[in-house]
Design an enzyme around this catalytic site. Structure first.
Site, short mmCIF file in Angstrom:
data_model
loop_
_atom_site.label_atom_id
_atom_site.label_comp_id
_atom_site.label_asym_id
_atom_site.label_seq_id
_atom_site.Cartn_x
_atom_site.Cartn_y
_atom_site.Cartn_z
CD GLU B 62 -2.72 -1.03 2.63
OE1 GLU B 62 -3.58 -1.90 2.79
OE2 GLU B 62 -2.49 -0.11 3.47
CG ASP B 73 -3.20 8.07 8.54
OD1 ASP B 73 -3.08 6.83 8.64
OD2 ASP B 73 -3.43 8.65 7.48
#
Lengths: 397, 270
Positions: B62, B73
């Site tokens: 990824e 995040d």
């Protein structure tokens, strides 16, 4: 009066709005949407809120005719006095409503983002009143610039978290509050400060702030026998403006004006005029107009008024702009400062620097406003909080 | 469901990411899906790091496209994202770099990034580039089912998967809503939090994996908070994922200048 079908799909204003969030935020947003449809429509909620707005916050707020300025301008200038509310600005209308909702949902903790500190103070105030824990996320830069509001929040019993990520301002405080909400959703409600963010926040905040416009319609009819010709409000995220303007939208003959903050006005300067100078994109859970670069990275905004300093804008404003119902103008820092002084000296009212942008638009366009018009400006907050900052620029002697 | 009801999913011609995970599983271990921020550790060393990562025996890589406001995040990946942006990383730079290195990778590639940079690049253009470069999927952590119709038609037309992301608070009913649109694999976020958070809710995790097994007929990848293979072994035998996504722990390992193969050695042996 005709009805305007704004929102055929809930959560969207034309193509704008929506719910662009991590999947882990969907359950709390759906829970909030249910509470909004159920609890907020219940007689118990409505009666309690009305009572709090009246007896705790100080509604309804008056509309003041500025006779001295009206003589100078050649038209009548009226102010909706949200500056007289408890905690000094319109923010409490929303904070008290969402915090009451949190209480009735059985949540024990509310969180909020704040830029200038006004929404943080309002939420901390409401949380104190209802006996809920309160955590306020504030960009580290803002926490330093607005130290007195940090002290107020702490005095009210809130925990203030200075966010050190990113640009350390309001947008980063929102990111951090959303992250915190993901991991504390079982007992926590996010009390969003402006009519932006993922659905249902833009609608909830607009409905809670619409008390401003609803009262204004009634009061203008009582005081002048008709509706005003112009209604003007400043736009950052846009909560005071949508609250004032939304109830006027069906009245086609009333000109509606939103005023964005243009920064210093120098070529290439940083500003906060997302509708005038931004383009469509996704931030903080909504599709809206944003200040961004070609690669879709969000730019830092700037304004002399911390409460307007945000790189996006609520999606309903973008929609009202796109259909031409509301005109969005710009006022620059110097124009706002000049309006700040002018209202103080001629009417004895010290306006917030945010609201000064709306006044500045009126002063700037006075020659274009027909004599005999009635102009209503939303005075969204009082200027005490801005004194130290504004007096750097304004000579007192 | 207003949005997605207006768009009927197109059945894929093939599902190469699913095939890759199944092949690795047939070899006796879960597939490995590392995440690396594009432009990390620096734009200059990134391509060598990517090659080293590819050579360490991983299955799907990824590539994180940095964004200024990465709300899903945690602090480690946000910091990498910011540093990468400050060094000038853009989606265009990543695409250009991959074009120069087309066909060089053993692992399958997917892009992971937030809605706005993809939207500004143009989703039609992105879908064409992905098809040309053999990028098999994209993962967009702020694009839930209802909004995904803005990306799906053009991705479907080019055979690029929009990978489904679910969390420990996703109901089985909602998983079934996703299932109709899901291809290749499902990415399960193991904690209610952001990337790099601590995962210590084994029972709840197992329940989520079991529900996902019932709702989906594609492989399940588990991520957010994985550091070592033992974390998967702690799960009940009927609730183990088909693939492990590893992000924060790997970036910290690379930042400490340790060989990438060392990081994956225990996983490959597992």
């Amino acid at each position: 009066m005709k009805t305007l079908e704004h929102t055929p799909r809930p959560g969207y204003f034309g193509p704008y709005g929506g719910r662009y969030v991590p999947e882990t935020l969907m359950p709390p947003l759906l829970e909030l949407e249910n509470a909004y449809e159920g609890i907020m429509n219940s007689p118990q909620y409505r009666e309690t809120l009305d009572e709090l707005l009246r007896d705790y916050c100080g509604r309804r707020t008056p509309i003041t005719l500025c006779d001295n300025l009206s003589r100078e301008l050649g038209f009548r200038l009226f102010l909706k006095r949200e500056d007289l509310l408890h905690t000094g600005a319109h923010k409490i209308n929303n904070a008290i409503g969402q915090t009451l909702l949190a209480k009735m949902m059985g949540k024990t903790h509310v969180i909020a983002e704040t830029g200038a500190g006004q929404h943080g103070v309002a939420t901390a105030t409401a949380a104190a009143k209802f006996g809920l824990r309160c955590t306020v996320f504030m960009g580290a830069k803002d926490a330093e610039r607005q130290a007195p509001n940090v002290q107020r929040m702490k005095l009210l019993g809130a925990r203030v978290i200075a966010v050190q990520n990113g640009s350390c301002t309001l947008k980063d405080a929102i990111n951090e509050a959303l992250r915190y909400w993901i991991s504390h959703q079982h007992d926590t409600l996010y009390v969003f400060g402006t009519a932006a963010g993922p659905h249902p926040f833009p609608t909830i905040v607009r409905n809670l702030q619409s008390v401003i416009g609803r009262e204004s319609i009634e009061q203008m009819k009582q005081q002048t026998g008709k509706l005003p010709d112009y209604v003007v409000a400043c736009v950052g995220g846009g909560s005071n403006a949508i609250g004032m303007l939304h109830p006027f939208v069906p009245y086609d003959h009333v000109k509606l004006i939103g005023v964005e903050a243009g920064g210093t006005g120098e070529p290439g300067c940083e500003h906060s005029a997302a509708i005038n100078l931004g383009k469509p994109g996704v931030l903080h859970g909504e599709l809206t107009y944003l200040l961004q670069d070609e690669d879709g990275q969000i730019l830092e905004s700037s304004s002399i008024s911390a409460g307007l300093d945000y790189p996006g804008v609520g999606p309903e404003h973008v929609y009202l702009h796109s259909i031409g119902r509301v005109h969005y103008g710009i006022a620059y820092d110097a124009e706002a400062l000049s309006a700040f002084s002018r209202l103080s000296r001629t009417e004895g009212i010290i306006p917030a620097l945010e609201s000064s942008h709306a006044l500045a638009w009126v002063f700037k366009h006075a020659a274009d406003i027909p004599a005999g018009s009635d102009v209503l400006v939303n005075l969204s907050g009082r200027g005490d909080k801005d004194l130290a900052h504004a007096l750097h620029y304004i000579p007192l002697d | 469901m207003n949005n997605t009801d207006t768009y009927a999913p197109v059945p894929p011609a093939s599902e190469p990411l699913k095939a890759r995970i199944r092949r690795t599983q047939a070899g006796g271990r879960p597939a490995l899906i590392p995440f690396i921020t594009a432009g990390f550790p620096t734009p200059i060393t990134f391509w060598d790091t990517l090659a080293e990562l590819d050579a360490s025996g991983v299955d799907i890589i990824e590539l994180g496209i940095p964004f200024s406001d990465p709300v899903a995040d945690g602090p480690v990946i946000e910091a990498k994202s910011r540093a990468s942006l400050a060094a000038g990383t853009t989606l265009q730079w990543v695409i250009d770099g991959l074009r120069q290195r087309r066909g060089q990778y053993q692992a399958e590639l997917v892009l992971m990034g937030y809605t706005n940079p993809f939207m500004q690049y143009g989703i039609g253009r992105l879908a064409r580039d992905c098809e040309e470069l053999g990028i098999r999927g994209i993962i967009v952590p702020d694009l839930p089912l209802e909004e995904s119709v803005i990306f799906r038609p053009e991705l479907d037309a080019r055979g690029v998967s929009l990978i489904t992301l679910i969390g420990p608070n996703t109901t089985e009913e909602r998983m079934r809503q996703y299932a109709r649109y899901t291809r290749d694999y499902v990415y399960i976020v193991s904690v209610l939090g952001t990337t790099g958070g601590i995962n210590n809710h084994v029972e709840r995790m197992a329940d989520t994996i079991r529900a996902a097994r019932r709702a989906f007929d594609v492989p399940l990848a588990l991520g957010f908070g994985l550091r070592e293979p033992g974390q998967l072994d702690a799960l009940p035998a009927d609730a183990r994922p088909d693939a492990a996504v590893i992000g924060t722990a790997l970036l910290e390992h690379i930042e400490a200048h340790k060989p990438i193969a060392d990081f994956f050695a225990p996983w490959v042996q597992a």
